[in-house]
Scaffold this motif. Sequence first.
Motif, short mmCIF file in Angstrom:
data_model
loop_
_atom_site.label_atom_id
_atom_site.label_comp_id
_atom_site.label_asym_id
_atom_site.label_seq_id
_atom_site.Cartn_x
_atom_site.Cartn_y
_atom_site.Cartn_z
N UNK A 23 65.69 57.88 -38.85
CA UNK A 23 66.53 56.80 -38.33
C UNK A 23 66.02 56.33 -36.98
N UNK A 24 65.65 57.26 -36.09
CA UNK A 24 65.18 56.87 -34.77
C UNK A 24 63.86 56.11 -34.86
N UNK A 25 62.98 56.54 -35.76
CA UNK A 25 61.71 55.82 -35.93
C UNK A 25 61.95 54.40 -36.44
N UNK A 26 62.87 54.28 -37.39
CA UNK A 26 63.17 52.96 -37.96
C UNK A 26 63.76 52.04 -36.90
N UNK A 27 64.68 52.56 -36.11
CA UNK A 27 65.29 51.74 -35.06
C UNK A 27 64.30 51.41 -33.94
N UNK A 28 63.18 52.13 -33.89
CA UNK A 28 62.14 51.85 -32.90
C UNK A 28 61.04 50.96 -33.46
N UNK A 29 61.24 50.43 -34.65
CA UNK A 29 60.26 49.50 -35.21
C UNK A 29 59.25 50.12 -36.14
N UNK A 30 59.23 51.45 -36.26
CA UNK A 30 58.35 52.11 -37.24
C UNK A 30 59.20 52.42 -38.46
N UNK A 31 59.35 51.43 -39.31
CA UNK A 31 60.32 51.54 -40.41
C UNK A 31 59.91 52.61 -41.41
N UNK A 472 67.13 49.52 -31.81
CA UNK A 472 67.72 48.23 -32.16
C UNK A 472 69.22 48.35 -32.46
N UNK A 473 69.66 49.55 -32.82
CA UNK A 473 71.09 49.75 -33.07
C UNK A 473 71.89 49.85 -31.78
#
Length: 799
Positions: A23-31, A472-473
């Motif tokens: 989740x943290x990677x996704x919210x940092x742009x590394x989906x 992003x969240x």
Amino acid sequence: MRFSESWLREWINPPVDTATLAHRLTMAGLEVDAIEPAAESFSGVVVAEVRSVELHPDADKLKITRVTDGTHEYQIVCGAANVRVGMRVPLATLGAQLPGGLVIKSAKLRGVPSEGMLCSASELGMPSVVDGLWELPSDAPLGQSIRDWLNLDDSIIELGITPNRGDALSILGVARDCSALFDLDITPRDQSSGVEVTSDAVQSARIAAPDDCPVYLTQVICGVSAGRKTPMWMSERLRRAGIKVIEPIVDVCNYVMLELGQPLHAFDQQKLQGGLTVRRARPGESMDALNQQKLEMDADCLVIADEAGPVALAGIIGGLASAVSAGTVNIVLESAHFTPEAIAGRARRLGLTTDAAFRFERGVDPLLPARALSRAATLIQQICGGQVGNASAAQGAKAPQVPAAIQLDMSWAERRLGLAVLPEQAKKFLVRLGCIVEFQSDTVLTVTPPSHRFDMVIPEDLLEELARLLGFDAFRAPMGRSPLTIGVRPETENSIAKVADFMASRGYFEAISYSFIDPAIAELFTSAPGIALANPISSEMAVMRQSLWPGLLQAVAFNQNRQQTRVRLFEMGRSFKGSLDDVQEIDQLAAVIVGGRWPEQWGEKSTQADFFDLKGDCEALLLHLGFSLDPSSDHANNVSLRAAAHPALHPGQSAEILIHDHPCGWLGAIHPDIAEKMDVNGSVFVLELDLHSLQYRHLPMNKPRSRFPQVRRDLALLKPATMPIAELLSLIRNGGPASLREVGVFDRYVGAGIEPGFESVAVKLIFQESERTLTDDEIVGIISDIRANLAQHNIQLRT
């Protein structure tokens, strides 16, 4: 990019579980696109060693083995051809559960007891290149669970990396982001004391294209072991990353690429002829690539060449002639920096897809080659042995360009983000990413990006980094007031939905076709050149469409090829005219009919649709939208048709549609030659209307009905056959008084008794006054005036 979670956690180990990390990677742009287990579920499988092998007395293909797990000895009946004394293999003990739900129980095979099962890799859900037992390394710990030894409870994480983040295509790159996200230090796994140099062997090299390749390093390793084998830990990490295990030296190059992000290549030195040169390809040069594809290279392709010719396509793929094999003794390691501009597009042009090209096209750290070369040489010496020479830089190398510093005003950043970020927090984030940060004032930072971040150029790029590292969240849109008002649609406006609904009500199906079409097809429908795409998906989609007809005809052919003989389609879309510098986008409605007039039925004979069927649908649509079809009317939305030639329509069966004398569409039959080229059967009729011309309608006004009677008179007229009916009706209307309310044709005759070049047309005339009753004398006078007016145009009363 795929990688093993346990591999990442060796570099940096955030105190969170797999789901939170993703989740943290996704919210940092590394989906995170997917999370998969490293292996299928199984239990009770341990490492065992074969102590003895005997033939089964009652079965030729079975063997009786004695195996040990270091504590107990088991008798196993096995049918594998490769079983032998001393090999270490997976042993499924009694009660073990294998993939697919198989539970191992005690059994007798041809009368001989068997206390377990020796397993192949495929039986454990692992990839296998050997038909037989999975032979484990000789140092595999006896009795240890296979899952624990290989860490098969690991997870495989797949990231969707955006094109601007080439730096994240490695364990090191993902670890950098995790360092900033979790405020942790990275523990690099490649920081050994370095490889011991025991040879003075070097490979001469020079750079003839320094703008394309500023750095080119080589290192020679002599006397590598012929019996080398890729260690299990490395094989597993490559497998989990989706890379096939090939040969130890190649595997080390792939491993370092995944670990650090630097693509490497190894040459068999004994297959090279003289020194290496980094240069542009020469006209007519070709090379057999590692994938056995013959590459014909253009002058803008960057190659690595020896004195005989190209031995590698730089940054993309190596050559087959200089490839490392099992018999290679001396190797030349290559570690270079190729600029993205020198690599981009070349692989796709040659039909190649490689991990190296994928990275170089997005940008690789120009300071990374030396570090990656040292790491690869160390691993190769550990696995394969050999004497390592000094790393050497090619002649002509130049210093990589240093990134420019960027000014970041944190008060400006807060206004743009809508979220306050303390300058100290911003500095901590950026330093963790590898930036050099200095305070110019309390709120202004000077940031020098690291060499691996090609995407940090302007302050907005740093703003993006802060936003994604905050997550992003973390951003919440402020609650605002938005008063709802009901919009009023003008009565005179025709909506697109109204047009679509009407076409559907007439039995048409809506189609959606591509805006890109084949240039050869586009030329069939217009003489004007189409707008060519700079980078088309394929040659069949190379120009923008100038008409919706090609897509509809392709849909008709598609349906006819599937036994659908009666087709009625419409499409509302955009056509494109003009040039790249001045593109005109036109919203259009197009329709096509072919096949039977009615669906097959018992009440009507089967007849084919014709020009007038589509003309009737067109007129019905225009009437529905509030247009007038009376050619003699002075209505602002008066519609008329006139015979005209169109390059795609059949001569004599084509008409231009005009609204108040302004061209707005076409109606007609597709030319037979075009129908044949489009693979369409039967007579095909098409319609095209400019939707902008249909946008507004005339608002009808109420008029009281006259209380006085109508008077009808019928005239049988002889007119020239070349004169359009619309012109005849217009002459009658223009020559009559205001009391002439309606003019219409109700009969037409050509044949015996009619002079050649003429035709008989029966016309009805309806007269009515709103204030009084018309007399016979008045009607006779009006008819007389109309006849006199018609006579001036060679139109006579039929006798």
